[in-house]
Design an enzyme around this catalytic site. Sequence first.
Site, PDB file in Angstrom:
ATOM      1  N   ARG A   1       0.824  -1.215   0.000  1.00 12.96           N
ATOM      2  CA  ARG A   1       0.000   0.000   0.000  1.00 12.96           C
ATOM      3  C   ARG A   1       0.856   1.260   0.000  1.00 12.96           C
ATOM      4  NH1 ARG A   1      -4.803  -2.085   4.069  1.00 12.96           N
ATOM      5  NH2 ARG A   1      -6.220  -2.796   2.426  1.00 12.96           N
TER       6      ARG A   1
ATOM      7  N   LYS B   1     -16.555 -15.413   5.299  1.00 16.70           N
ATOM      8  CA  LYS B   1     -17.996 -15.392   5.528  1.00 16.70           C
ATOM      9  C   LYS B   1     -18.808 -15.084   4.277  1.00 16.70           C
ATOM     10  CE  LYS B   1     -17.611 -13.975  10.389  1.00 16.70           C
ATOM     11  NZ  LYS B   1     -18.015 -12.964  11.389  1.00 16.70           N
TER      12      LYS B   1
ATOM     13  N   GLY C   1      -7.286  -6.428  -0.292  1.00  9.60           N
ATOM     14  CA  GLY C   1      -7.377  -7.136   0.976  1.00  9.60           C
ATOM     15  C   GLY C   1      -6.468  -8.348   1.050  1.00  9.60           C
TER      16      GLY C   1
ATOM     17  N   GLY D   1     -12.651  -4.035   0.642  1.00  9.05           N
ATOM     18  CA  GLY D   1     -14.027  -3.626   0.925  1.00  9.05           C
ATOM     19  C   GLY D   1     -14.541  -2.607  -0.062  1.00  9.05           C
TER      20      GLY D   1
END
Length: 407
Positions: A41, A206, A364, A388
């Site tokens: 990043r 998830k 991510g 996200g």
Amino acid sequence: MSIRTLDDLLAEGVSGRRVLVRADLNVPLDKQTGDITDDGRIRAVLPTLGALVQAGAKVVVCSHLGRPKGAPDPQFSLGPVAGRLGELLGAPVHFATDTVGDSARSTVEGLADGQVALLENLRFNKGETSKDDAERGAFADQLAALGDAYVDDAFGAVHRKHASVFDVPARLPHVAGRLVLREVEVLSKLTSEPERPYVVVLGGSKVSDKLAVIEALLPTVDRLLIGGGMCFTFLKAQGHEVGSSLLEEEMVETCGNLLQRSEGKIMLPVDVVAATAFAPDADHDVFRADGIPSHRVGLDIGPETVAGFAAAIKDAACGEPGGAQTIFWNGPMGVFEMAAFANGTRGVAEAIAKSDAFTVVGGGDSAAAVRALGLDESSFSHISTGGGASLEYLEGKALPGIAALED
């Protein structure tokens, strides 16, 4: 959508001007040593910072790191980032030990043309993440006072309605940095008219985290390959026992409905690597996806699934020659941080990298896996810095940070 860019700001001239750059320097740190374990990043924002330095701006960089509770916390200090950023820029980065206080003001005032300062963690201030508009606005006022112009190059934060992302642009002339502009250009290709066949690979823990993007993508993709911890809820929806693997019981019915509606587009694992415990040295074996023992926990997709997913990527598994032409990948296929359970992520990532498609890695953990597994980043068309944010963009959500830049 009309957004001014860094090139527009540079054309106006920035020599001697204070330019506040919102970057996403939320890098992982080793808990024992405090060392940066992945500087991706930081490197991603270098084109924007380098252009401003070259043009003689006084560059004031701000970022968050981790999730401090609105107060200073040494474990989340950006101090180590300042050092690494200086190494990559080839010049010292002046570090302010607060964000909008005396150190920040004196550090910015002391900058010469072409020098860079980094402010301490934005989230050491409650106003950064406050849901109260007045509290957030008051912090934005203080932050904006440190700049004459604002550049947003923090794509990983544009889905947050935070002071530095949403409120500061209303207080200063504002533009999109090169990273943000590139991210929006790439992701728009996936949402407008992606070249077909279009294959999406989703992993991670998830289903609930990915439900909205699955709903949004199902009508447009040709194949949707699902691995990672989220696959076990889908397998349960098919009537299979999943042992002690990660399972969202409340999502089983939803997954069943998705499978029914998918018209065969969804491809699930046919075998998994299941271990006796969630540990790097746990005993593990390959089991059929419909035969996971009750005392085992699934931690990776199996070799047959890797081969099947690779074939789906190569052939697009939809009756069209030439393989997938567009691929979006978000989420690891297993617990890649443990060597014994990294083969699924590695195999699928290598298949994506070898394809001739336009390939987007959705930030991510996926981006971290590419680097952690030593894969060639240039093998992918684009590696996003915002997991996200990229998912919410593909869902069709309005992103506060992008909306704030629109004129």
